[in-house]
Motif scaffolding. Sequence first.
Motif, PDB file in Angstrom:
ATOM      1  N   TYR A 110      91.038 -61.049 -69.068  1.00 33.44           N
ATOM      2  CA  TYR A 110      92.201 -60.206 -69.311  1.00 33.44           C
ATOM      3  C   TYR A 110      92.252 -59.824 -70.786  1.00 33.44           C
ATOM      4  O   TYR A 110      91.615 -60.459 -71.640  1.00 33.44           O
ATOM      5  N   LYS A 130     101.310 -58.517 -74.804  1.00 33.50           N
ATOM      6  CA  LYS A 130     101.057 -57.625 -73.679  1.00 33.50           C
ATOM      7  C   LYS A 130      99.771 -58.063 -73.002  1.00 33.50           C
ATOM      8  O   LYS A 130      98.757 -58.303 -73.659  1.00 33.50           O
ATOM      9  N   GLN A 186     101.681 -60.609 -60.582  1.00 34.92           N
ATOM     10  CA  GLN A 186     101.626 -59.227 -61.066  1.00 34.92           C
ATOM     11  C   GLN A 186     100.362 -58.974 -61.880  1.00 34.92           C
ATOM     12  O   GLN A 186      99.790 -57.877 -61.836  1.00 34.92           O
ATOM     13  N   LEU A 187      99.902 -59.989 -62.604  1.00 33.94           N
ATOM     14  CA  LEU A 187      98.668 -59.846 -63.379  1.00 33.94           C
ATOM     15  C   LEU A 187      97.438 -59.848 -62.485  1.00 33.94           C
ATOM     16  O   LEU A 187      96.399 -59.304 -62.834  1.00 33.94           O
ATOM     17  N   SER A 220      96.913 -57.367 -69.751  1.00 34.47           N
ATOM     18  CA  SER A 220      96.391 -56.461 -68.738  1.00 34.47           C
ATOM     19  C   SER A 220      95.020 -56.943 -68.291  1.00 34.47           C
ATOM     20  O   SER A 220      94.360 -57.692 -69.028  1.00 34.47           O
ATOM     21  N   ARG A 221      94.614 -56.536 -67.134  1.00 32.53           N
ATOM     22  CA  ARG A 221      93.329 -56.992 -66.586  1.00 32.53           C
ATOM     23  C   ARG A 221      92.207 -56.208 -67.239  1.00 32.53           C
ATOM     24  O   ARG A 221      92.280 -54.972 -67.359  1.00 32.53           O
ATOM     25  N   ILE A 257     104.426 -59.128 -71.401  1.00 27.28           N
ATOM     26  CA  ILE A 257     104.638 -57.840 -70.762  1.00 27.28           C
ATOM     27  C   ILE A 257     103.382 -57.469 -69.977  1.00 27.28           C
ATOM     28  O   ILE A 257     102.285 -57.373 -70.546  1.00 27.28           O
ATOM     29  N   ILE A 258     103.540 -57.293 -68.678  1.00 25.70           N
ATOM     30  CA  ILE A 258     102.430 -56.844 -67.826  1.00 25.70           C
ATOM     31  C   ILE A 258     102.827 -55.433 -67.367  1.00 25.70           C
ATOM     32  O   ILE A 258     102.551 -54.459 -68.060  1.00 25.70           O
ATOM     33  N   GLN A 259     103.483 -55.338 -66.232  1.00 27.79           N
ATOM     34  CA  GLN A 259     104.214 -54.101 -65.902  1.00 27.79           C
ATOM     35  C   GLN A 259     105.680 -54.353 -66.221  1.00 27.79           C
ATOM     36  O   GLN A 259     106.341 -53.540 -66.851  1.00 27.79           O
ATOM     37  N   ASP A 260     106.138 -55.534 -65.787  1.00 27.15           N
ATOM     38  CA  ASP A 260     107.473 -55.996 -66.138  1.00 27.15           C
ATOM     39  C   ASP A 260     107.368 -57.012 -67.272  1.00 27.15           C
ATOM     40  O   ASP A 260     106.273 -57.426 -67.654  1.00 27.15           O
ATOM     41  N   LYS A 261     108.498 -57.415 -67.770  1.00 28.13           N
ATOM     42  CA  LYS A 261     108.542 -58.404 -68.845  1.00 28.13           C
ATOM     43  C   LYS A 261     108.907 -59.763 -68.273  1.00 28.13           C
ATOM     44  O   LYS A 261     109.858 -59.880 -67.501  1.00 28.13           O
TER      45      LYS A 261
END
Length: 384
Positions: free
Chosen positions: A368, A379, A359-360, A381-382, A331-335
């Motif tokens: 990350y 999940k 997206q990442l 994220s940067r 999961i980033i923004q979307d899955k």
Amino acid sequence: MADRKDQKIAMLIDADNVSYKKIEEILNEVNRYGVPSIKRIYGDWTSPFVENWKSSLLTHAITPIQQYSYTQGKNSTDSALIIDAMDILHSDRVDGFCIVSSDSDFTRLATRLRESGKLVIGIGERKTPKPFIASCDKFIYVEILDHKSAAKKKATESTNNVPAAGTKATPRPVAKESTPLDDDILLLLKDTVDDTADESGWAFLGEIGNLIIKRKPDFDARNYGFEKISHLFKSRKVDFEVDERANEKSKNKLYYVRNILTNETPHETQETTTTATEAALAAPADHIAEEVTIPSPGNKITADDVRKNQIRITKDIKSLFPTRTRKISIIIQDKFECTFSHRRDRSHVLNLGKDAAAQLGLAEETHYLVQKLNDTTYKLSRAT
């Protein structure tokens, strides 16, 4: 180096370490890699132990090199073969060497020949020490050549003994088609497919075979009862998917292989996985694993990682991830559905895919944060 079919091979045989009965199969094997332009065999031809070799030497035009045993119990054949090999190397008349022996004394010779850019093929028995095997570009066990010869003989006998009309043929026992792969070999196959695969997970069989031989010179599909590596992959329907594609340049088909991954852990359905993910996202923060930085300190995203849309999982954070190769959700923004490749002694690999990597914002020398939500969902994220 010359084209493979035209490569000139110096074939040097240790008569003390191979049977004359295997010479025809050995020569046929060498012909697969090039032309044996030099064929020499070393031994004490005054000894009764090599008496049976003489007729084979005439039949196959192999030059015998006499080497007396000056001291009982000492193998003087080795030194004569090594000296000749170095003379041939410096004459630059051949593209490669085939050393037929199971003796570890030729390990340094094979290493030296490879250092000079020559192809080195080893042929010997299964008892051959590992250092000699590792020093060759390719090592072939004579036992699999015996099996091939026996199969040909049986086929010939079957043809010659066709039952007369009206008579019933006697059924012959069916040979065992394959030998089960051990876990190490299966892992080698899976890792190599992953390492040569494109973004969709498909890997060209030719590239797979080349990389396997570099990692394990004595690998041969025939060791496991298959004539070709494509047959080996096809037999493992639980582990691999094989796709046959037309070749515009020839009638031969192109084979592509992909690892088969499961979306489910044992006794787990997709419905329970989705429910668990939703529950994890809704759970209080203190019930979810802490965020961990990937790659870990001291490591970084490389240009090759960016090209392959992947993140390498190093030793200190391996425990956060599954204990086998499988599909997981990121999961980033979307899955996204991604592939996690378990590599045991090497860094694991998280294969994001093109969309997830975009997206990442996957980029060189970036880090990350990863957070484990459940056994199949993470999940990302940067890191700031």
